[in-house]
Structures are given as C-alpha cells and as structure tokens.
Scaffold this motif. Structure first.
Motif, mmCIF file in Angstrom:
data_model
loop_
_atom_site.group_PDB
_atom_site.id
_atom_site.type_symbol
_atom_site.label_atom_id
_atom_site.label_comp_id
_atom_site.label_asym_id
_atom_site.label_seq_id
_atom_site.Cartn_x
_atom_site.Cartn_y
_atom_site.Cartn_z
ATOM 1 N N PHE A 93 47.802 29.589 39.378
ATOM 2 C CA PHE A 93 47.248 28.281 39.710
ATOM 3 C C PHE A 93 46.865 28.179 41.192
ATOM 4 N N GLN A 94 47.430 29.041 42.034
ATOM 5 C CA GLN A 94 47.142 28.981 43.468
ATOM 6 C C GLN A 94 45.716 29.400 43.795
ATOM 7 N N PHE A 95 45.065 30.085 42.868
ATOM 8 C CA PHE A 95 43.730 30.613 43.143
ATOM 9 C C PHE A 95 42.605 29.707 42.644
ATOM 10 N N SER A 96 42.945 28.555 42.121
ATOM 11 C CA SER A 96 41.931 27.617 41.642
ATOM 12 C C SER A 96 41.541 26.651 42.757
ATOM 13 N N PRO A 97 40.305 26.737 43.275
ATOM 14 C CA PRO A 97 39.892 25.811 44.348
ATOM 15 C C PRO A 97 40.016 24.349 43.924
ATOM 16 N N ARG A 98 39.656 24.053 42.691
ATOM 17 C CA ARG A 98 39.741 22.667 42.221
ATOM 18 C C ARG A 98 41.194 22.195 42.210
ATOM 19 N N PHE A 99 42.098 23.056 41.776
ATOM 20 C CA PHE A 99 43.517 22.703 41.733
ATOM 21 C C PHE A 99 44.049 22.463 43.146
ATOM 22 N N ARG A 100 43.634 23.331 44.084
ATOM 23 C CA ARG A 100 44.096 23.170 45.469
ATOM 24 C C ARG A 100 43.587 21.871 46.074
ATOM 25 N N ARG A 101 42.332 21.532 45.810
ATOM 26 C CA ARG A 101 41.768 20.309 46.388
ATOM 27 C C ARG A 101 42.406 19.057 45.789
ATOM 28 N N ARG A 102 42.675 19.120 44.497
ATOM 29 C CA ARG A 102 43.198 17.927 43.825
ATOM 30 C C ARG A 102 44.678 17.706 44.120
ATOM 31 N N TRP A 103 45.437 18.788 44.235
ATOM 32 C CA TRP A 103 46.869 18.680 44.484
ATOM 33 C C TRP A 103 47.274 19.563 45.661
ATOM 34 N N PRO A 104 46.856 19.250 46.880
ATOM 35 C CA PRO A 104 47.192 20.097 48.035
ATOM 36 C C PRO A 104 48.689 20.173 48.309
ATOM 37 N N ALA A 105 49.414 19.075 48.073
ATOM 38 C CA ALA A 105 50.859 19.092 48.311
ATOM 39 C C ALA A 105 51.548 20.057 47.339
ATOM 40 N N TRP A 106 51.066 20.056 46.083
ATOM 41 C CA TRP A 106 51.610 21.003 45.109
ATOM 42 C C TRP A 106 51.329 22.438 45.547
ATOM 43 N N HIS A 107 50.126 22.697 46.028
ATOM 44 C CA HIS A 107 49.774 24.050 46.468
ATOM 45 C C HIS A 107 50.717 24.531 47.570
ATOM 46 N N ARG A 108 51.002 23.647 48.532
ATOM 47 C CA ARG A 108 51.892 24.038 49.629
ATOM 48 C C ARG A 108 53.318 24.264 49.134
ATOM 49 N N ALA A 109 53.813 23.346 48.297
ATOM 50 C CA ALA A 109 55.180 23.478 47.796
ATOM 51 C C ALA A 109 55.329 24.723 46.914
ATOM 52 N N ALA A 110 54.355 24.924 46.037
ATOM 53 C CA ALA A 110 54.397 26.105 45.168
ATOM 54 C C ALA A 110 54.287 27.385 45.989
ATOM 55 N N GLY A 111 53.510 27.322 47.066
ATOM 56 C CA GLY A 111 53.363 28.493 47.924
ATOM 57 C C GLY A 111 54.682 28.942 48.519
ATOM 58 N N ARG A 112 55.503 27.987 48.930
ATOM 59 C CA ARG A 112 56.815 28.335 49.492
ATOM 60 C C ARG A 112 57.679 29.020 48.442
ATOM 61 N N VAL A 113 57.655 28.472 47.231
ATOM 62 C CA VAL A 113 58.432 29.078 46.143
ATOM 63 C C VAL A 113 57.915 30.478 45.842
ATOM 64 N N LEU A 114 56.603 30.643 45.847
ATOM 65 C CA LEU A 114 56.007 31.930 45.517
ATOM 66 C C LEU A 114 56.304 32.999 46.557
ATOM 67 N N VAL A 115 56.435 32.608 47.807
ATOM 68 C CA VAL A 115 56.823 33.582 48.829
ATOM 69 C C VAL A 115 58.193 34.169 48.494
ATOM 70 N N VAL A 116 59.140 33.319 48.120
ATOM 71 C CA VAL A 116 60.487 33.780 47.759
ATOM 72 C C VAL A 116 60.438 34.643 46.504
ATOM 73 N N LEU A 117 59.716 34.173 45.479
ATOM 74 C CA LEU A 117 59.605 34.939 44.235
ATOM 75 C C LEU A 117 58.905 36.279 44.464
ATOM 76 N N GLY A 118 57.878 36.273 45.308
ATOM 77 C CA GLY A 118 57.154 37.506 45.587
ATOM 78 C C GLY A 118 58.014 38.531 46.291
ATOM 79 N N PHE A 119 58.793 38.074 47.272
ATOM 80 C CA PHE A 119 59.706 38.995 47.953
ATOM 81 C C PHE A 119 60.739 39.547 46.976
ATOM 82 N N ALA A 120 61.286 38.680 46.125
ATOM 83 C CA ALA A 120 62.279 39.129 45.148
ATOM 84 C C ALA A 120 61.678 40.156 44.199
ATOM 85 N N THR A 121 60.436 39.937 43.785
ATOM 86 C CA THR A 121 59.756 40.878 42.902
ATOM 87 C C THR A 121 59.545 42.223 43.580
ATOM 88 N N ALA A 122 59.026 42.190 44.800
ATOM 89 C CA ALA A 122 58.715 43.435 45.511
ATOM 90 C C ALA A 122 59.980 44.213 45.878
#
Length: 200
Positions: free
Chosen positions: A50-79
């Motif tokens: 969902f982070q790669f959808s421009p429409r999603f980012r424009r419509r819900w910027p706060a969600w994009h930022r919050a999800a981004g923080r979670v994804l950084v943690v998940l991405g590190f855990a995955t790697a």
C-alpha cells in the motif's frame, strides 16, 4: 502470496500442528529465527504494497507515515532474521557456496536499502526515499520469484547445486531489475512531492 502461504503452513507446524509441507529439520531444531522471519515478512509484504500507491499516500498521508515506521521495524526483522538463518543454520540441502553468498549479499542489501531510505526521508528527500524503499521491497519479495526461477531453471537445465544457486540469485536479480525499471520509468511516482511530510 506463495511464500506467505508456505510460511503460514510452517508456523502451524512449528506451533505443534500437523506437517503440511515437507519437514525442515534445521527449522524445527531452532525455530526462533524462522518464526521471526515469517511473522515479520508476511505483514511487511502485505502492508508494504500500500505504500507504493500515490493515491493512497495523498489521501491518507498520516497512515503512510505511521505504516512506514512499522515497516522499517518489520523490514529489519525480515532482513536480519534471514541473515541469522544464513549464518547459523546448516546449509540447505542441494545448495552450495554461491547460494550462501547470494543470501548474505541480498539480505544485507535489503537492510542497507531500508537504512538509506529512512535516512533520505529524514532529510525530506522523497525521491531517494521511495527509490531505496522500492529496492528493499523488491528484495523482500525474492522468495516469491524464486518459486518460478527455480521451477523453470530445473526444467530447462536440470537439477544441480549450481542450477539451484543460480536460480535463487536470479529471483532476487529479476526483482531488482523490475524495481529499477519502474524507478527509471517514473511510474512509481518517485518525484519529490511538495507537502508530503517527512518521517519523524
């Protein structure tokens, strides 16, 4: 969906359920890293899309930022769980030294991409942020592509240690090529967007 399904079945097995996929004694003997890998990789793959959808980012910027923080943690855990398994699990039967090198290189590349993407958004550099996060996501989805590269490689070249290793590497390489193609075409919306708040 393919690695997510396989990972879910493996979790059922490790939780004491019936063996629904071929047994892997390396994982049953030391389940912690694979459990960390699965429970972080599945939400990373789903939420990250969902982070790669421009429409999603424009419509819900706060969600994009919050999800981004979670994804950084998940991405590190995955790697890092992938690197953990590469270093401390016995080598997967049928693979050789080349697969080991690929796993170290692409696992480290995913972690480095997340770090660079995070650093870029801290500088409000949206273009580089999206580029590095696209690369990290492409590497994370390598397991899905490897289902096809290994199947085709084994059918065309036969089953061997070298073929398996090369087809594993091809899965990650093809995803990176696709990511770079998207970034160069501009279809991922990688241009700097005025008004998109930086991650803080």
């Amino acid at each position: 969906m393919i690695p997510a399904a396989a990972g879910s079945l493996r979790l059922i097995e490790l939780a004491g359920g019936p063996p629904l996929i071929p047994e892997n004694t390396r994982m049953t003997a030391s389940p912690v890293p694979v459990v960390v890998h699965i429970v972080s990789a599945i939400p990373y793959a789903v939420l990250g899309a969902f982070q790669f959808s421009p429409r999603f980012r424009r419509r819900w910027p706060a969600w994009h930022r919050a999800a981004g923080r979670v994804l950084v943690v998940l991405g590190f855990a995955t790697a890092f769980s992938a690197l953990w398994m590469t270093q401390f699990y016995a080598r997967q039967p049928g693979t050789g030294e080349l697969a080991y090198i690929f796993r170290l290189a692409f696992g480290s590349g995913m972690a480095a991409s997340i770090i660079l993407g995070f650093a870029a958004i801290r500088r409000a550099d949206v273009t580089r942020h999206r580029a590095w996060m696209t690369r990290a996501y492409a590497l994370a989805l390598g397991a899905g592509t490897q289902v096809f590269t290994q199947g085709i490689g084994n059918a065309v070249f036969g089953v061997s240690e070298l073929t398996t290793d090369l087809m594993l590497g091809a899965g990650w390489a093809l995803n990176l090529i696709a990511a770079e193609s998207i970034l160069r075409s501009g279809s991922s919306g990688t241009g700097r967007t005025t008004g998109e708040a930086r991650l803080s």
